[in-house]
Design a protein around this motif. Structure first.
Motif, short mmCIF file in Angstrom:
data_model
loop_
_atom_site.label_atom_id
_atom_site.label_comp_id
_atom_site.label_asym_id
_atom_site.label_seq_id
_atom_site.Cartn_x
_atom_site.Cartn_y
_atom_site.Cartn_z
N SER A 1 0.83 -1.19 0.00
CA SER A 1 0.00 0.00 0.00
C SER A 1 0.87 1.25 0.00
O SER A 1 2.02 1.23 0.41
CB SER A 1 -0.90 0.00 1.24
N GLN A 2 0.29 2.34 -0.48
CA GLN A 2 1.02 3.60 -0.46
C GLN A 2 1.25 4.04 0.98
O GLN A 2 0.46 3.78 1.88
CB GLN A 2 0.24 4.66 -1.22
N ASP A 3 2.33 4.73 1.22
CA ASP A 3 2.72 5.12 2.58
C ASP A 3 2.02 6.43 2.96
O ASP A 3 2.65 7.47 3.07
CB ASP A 3 4.24 5.26 2.64
N PHE B 1 11.59 -0.16 -2.93
CA PHE B 1 10.18 -0.49 -2.77
C PHE B 1 9.27 0.67 -3.16
O PHE B 1 8.13 0.45 -3.61
CB PHE B 1 9.91 -0.99 -1.35
N ARG B 2 9.74 1.88 -3.04
CA ARG B 2 8.93 3.00 -3.53
C ARG B 2 8.85 2.95 -5.05
O ARG B 2 7.78 3.18 -5.64
CB ARG B 2 9.52 4.32 -3.05
N ALA C 1 8.88 -8.56 0.58
CA ALA C 1 10.31 -8.40 0.89
C ALA C 1 10.85 -9.68 1.50
O ALA C 1 10.27 -10.22 2.44
CB ALA C 1 10.49 -7.23 1.85
N HIS C 2 11.96 -10.14 0.97
CA HIS C 2 12.59 -11.38 1.45
C HIS C 2 14.08 -11.08 1.68
O HIS C 2 14.87 -10.99 0.75
CB HIS C 2 12.43 -12.49 0.39
N PHE C 3 14.43 -10.89 2.95
CA PHE C 3 15.79 -10.50 3.29
C PHE C 3 16.56 -11.63 3.95
O PHE C 3 15.99 -12.46 4.66
CB PHE C 3 15.78 -9.28 4.22
N GLY D 1 6.33 1.44 2.66
CA GLY D 1 4.97 1.02 2.34
C GLY D 1 4.78 -0.46 2.17
O GLY D 1 3.65 -0.91 1.96
N CYS D 2 5.82 -1.26 2.26
CA CYS D 2 5.70 -2.71 2.10
C CYS D 2 5.00 -3.31 3.31
O CYS D 2 5.34 -3.00 4.45
CB CYS D 2 7.09 -3.33 1.92
#
Length: 315
Positions: free
Chosen positions: A2-4, A201-202, A215-217, A235-236
């Motif tokens: 979603s947008q932040d 991500f933005r 996100a996979h870190f 926003g992630c």
């Protein structure tokens, strides 16, 4: 994603998906007994996960640690609302998976963003892989299965160094055009940093409207939680992690485990962010994995336990 545009005091919810039973177990030097895998996966289901990556349809001679994937899928007993996910490496794996179609709800197809890592991992060029996975993706959608995609080395390649952001997002757009409803960006060997993660991500949200971005870190260089926080602030709201900090990448050596699920969930809960998970049960599952493997695992929460007031704040 979603947008932040949140307001102060807004109740925040994130999704945390567990990948340890596949991504974690495949990198263990020993083969874990099927009954132990089933017990551990059931424990994760009891902790509240709504999606667990259970198995991979790889050749058993290539990844013997996952050769019992069908038996595991048949043996687990998860709540009805838990999405069972499987990794598909190639067309043959897809055909094998479709023979047991009723045992899972989602499939993941993957590519590496860098040529060198893709060749080292599956001995194909990126272009060859994408031509194959786009066709497989359309087949997955036609079969009524959820199609998810993962782009490895999205934040850097151990062989080539920096990976251009535009190239990664071009691959993501190709996956989306083929029908992927979710795309995960993997920090496969732990080369991300928070500043770049935020920009990434933005930019991804702008390029991929309507696609769930995950996100996979990895925690190879100790920046896993910092990167997760940066993605969150960009926003992630979808994350993958592995209980006990299990996993890593088989190529190259030294690429240590995924970000720890229990540490990630603990951080979110302390920030007042809802995950829908029972942190104590997540830690309990990680401690069970530690017993099964017979060695100490590397997450902090296994040792320290949860912050007792955090769950009340999160809810």
């Amino acid at each position: 994603m979603s947008q932040d545009n949140r307001t102060a005091g807004e109740h925040r919810v994130v999704k945390v998906r567990e990948v340890g039973p596949r991504d974690g177990f495949q990198n263990e030097p020993e083969t874990i007994a099927t009954r132990d895998k089933i017990e551990l996966i059931n424990a994760l289901g009891d902790a509240g996960f709504k999606r667990i990556e259970v198995a991979s349809f790889v050749r058993p001679d290539v990844v013997p640690q996952l050769s019992d994937g069908v038996q595991v899928l048949r043996g687990i007993d998860l709540p009805a609302d838990v999405e069972r996910m499987v990794l598909i490496p190639n067309s043959r794996g897809l055909e094998n998976a479709l023979q047991v179609r009723g045992l899972f709800e989602a499939m993941t197809l993957f590519v590496s963003a860098s040529q060198s890592h893709n060749k080292a991992n599956i001995n194909r060029t990126v272009e060859e892989t994408m031509e194959d996975v786009k066709g497989m993706g359309r087949r997955v959608v036609a079969e009524g299965v959820k199609f998810c995609a993962v782009i490895a080395t999205s934040f850097g390649c151990p062989y080539e160094g920096k990976v251009p952001m535009d190239g990664v997002l071009d691959l993501a757009e190709q996956f989306a055009e083929a029908g992927a409803t979710e795309i995960g960006f993997g920090d496969t060997t732990g080369m991300a940093n928070p500043a770049y993660v935020s920009r990434f991500f933005r930019a991804a949200a702008e390029r991929l409207p309507g696609v769930e971005l995950t996100a996979h870190f990895h925690n190879t260089r100790g920046q896993g939680l910092a990167n997760a926080y940066a993605a969150l602030e960009a926003g992630c709201d979808s994350f993958e992690s592995s209980f006990g900090e299990l996993g890593g990448c088989p190529v190259p050596a030294g690429s240590t485990g995924n970000i720890s699920t229990e540490d990630l969930v603990s951080m979110f809960h302390e920030m007042g962010i809802d995950t829908g998970l029972d942190l104590e049960r997540v830690i309990e599952a990680a401690r069970k994995a530690q017993q099964v493997l017979g060695r100490k695992l590397t997450s902090h929460s296994i040792v320290a336990g949860p912050v007792r007031w955090a769950s009340a704040v999160a809810n």
